[in-house]
Enzyme design. Structure first.
Site, PDB file in Angstrom:
ATOM      1  CE  LYS A 272     -30.877 -36.751  22.343  1.00 52.88           C
ATOM      2  NZ  LYS A 272     -31.983 -37.128  21.446  1.00 52.88           N
TER       3      LYS A 272
ATOM      4  CE1 TYR B 243     -21.897  -7.744   7.122  1.00 54.62           C
ATOM      5  CE2 TYR B 243     -22.266  -9.450   8.767  1.00 54.62           C
ATOM      6  CZ  TYR B 243     -21.406  -8.723   7.963  1.00 54.62           C
ATOM      7  OH  TYR B 243     -20.056  -8.976   8.007  1.00 54.62           O
TER       8      TYR B 243
END
Length: 389
Positions: free
Chosen positions: A43, A273
């Site tokens: 999956k 940042y």
């Protein structure tokens, strides 16, 4: 003779998948859990490794079933020409059950889906193959214990009509990755009871399955007819105190790029940042062109990056496309020691930082780190067995 075929340029960002490692891991589980069969869980695009490629490698190594969450994932494997048994177990009201039945995809059912699947089978005049799921304690999908007998009865009634075949009975552990906890024993007891109820009612199943990777490794009493191997197939450990190597596993994915910039900065230089990191002395900063748009968590400050034989922690916030490492040295930029273009590895196999180190830096788990690597990162498949490595 001139070859007109163009050689593709090197990948700027690369997830290198060693299919030999996948096969090694699957063979390990086949040996460990025999005579139980192995379902390879592919999956989420095989946990970010590539569903079709991993599925083929797993089947070559002895897995006999494939497992996915969504029918769309199963149908993609069928479209790729993979004919092995596939189980899909997570459905919504918009799930294309008819397409699954027509493609011979097994369906995990917890309750409400039964009538929708039967309607699809009736329309197609093809019996659906279903696995009935009992909730033994995880509290997600699965039929509640007090409704189990009635659920089994409904399924058998439809089986009598020729609309379905009850192929399996299954459940899912909640804390098998913490072997000392007693809940796994309780879940096993409930699962055995549910199986007995189904068998007494007339279910003639092919497979009973509840074991995931940690249970496959640590609970042989949970193997029954089949184990479902996800994380372990990709060479990662479900146990915080045990490394893949200690479990006989080989990590399959290496995530890497090359250094994009290298420059000297003075003391007091802020980085990225928020300026959460400031250099304490003159140093050299190197730019690694991977960020959270590539699937590396923004919170992964401190995550390790291997460059030129050394490991450096990420400093400052990880940005959308890039991160910074502090080389803690000067006299590098613009010289023969400049690292621009040198390989930078975030995680990989022997001698490289591990997925688990990145998970720790991010306050997460190894499952999340590998599955979130985005499609912007090119996948390339290698085979260390064929290469003689």
């Amino acid at each position: 003779m001139v070859n007109d075929q163009q050689v593709p340029p090197p990948a700027e960002r690369l997830a290198l998948i060693d299919l030999a490692a996948v096969r090694h891991n699957v063979r390990h589980f086949v040996r460990l859990t025999s005579p139980a069969r192995v379902m390879a869980i592919v999956k989420a695009d095989a946990y970010g490794h590539g569903a079709e490629q991993v599925a083929r490698a797993a089947l070559e190594a002895g897995a006999t079933w494939l497992g996915v969450a969504h029918i769309s994932e199963a149908l993609a494997l069928r479209s790729a020409g993979i004919s092995a048994p596939i189980l899909a177990w997570l459905h919504t009201v918009d799930t294309p059950f008819a397409e699954a039945v027509a493609a011979n995809v097994d369906l995990g059912l917890s309750g409400w889906e039964l009538e929708s699947v039967v309607a699809a089978a009736r329309e197609l005049q093809i019996p659906a193959r279903v696995h009935l799921k009992i909730d033994t304690g995880l509290g997600r999908n699965g039929c509640p214990e007090d409704k189990w007998e009635a659920f089994v009865g409904r399924a058998l009634a439809y089986q009598e009509e020729g609309l379905l075949r009850v192929v399996g009975i299954f459940s899912h552990f909640s804390v098998a990755d913490e072997p000392e906890r007693p809940e796994t024993d309780l879940q096993l007891e409930k699962f055995r009871t549910a199986v007995a109820v189904a068998e007494d009612a007339g279910v003639d199943h092919e497979v009973r399955h509840i074991a995931n990777t940690p249970a496959a490794l640590s609970r042989p009493d949970s193997h029954f007819d089949m184990v479902r191997v996800g994380l372990g197939m990709y060479g990662l450990s479900p146990f915080p105190e045990q490394s893949p190597d200690e479990l006989g596993l080989r990590p399959a994915m290496t995530l890497k790029t090359t250094i994009a910039n290298c420059k000297e900065v003075p003391a007091g230089q802020g980085v990225s940042y928020g300026l959460r990191y400031t250099t304490q002395e003159p140093t050299t900063l190197a730019l690694v062109p991977l960020g959270y748009a590539d699937g590396v968590p923004r919170v992964g400050t401190g995550g390790p990056v291997w460059v030129d034989g050394n490991v450096y922690p990420v400093v400052g916030r990880i940005a959308m496309d890039q991160m910074v490492i502090d080389l803690k040295a000067t006299g590098i930029a613009g010289t023969g020691k400049d690292l621009v273009g040198r390989e930078a590895v975030l995680f990989g196999g022997v001698g490289m930082p591990s997925v688990d180190e990145w998970a720790e830096a991010c306050g997460s788990i190894n499952y999340e780190i590998i599955t979130r690597i985005s499609s912007r990162v090119q996948r390339k498949y290698t085979d260390s067995e064929e290469a003689g490595l």
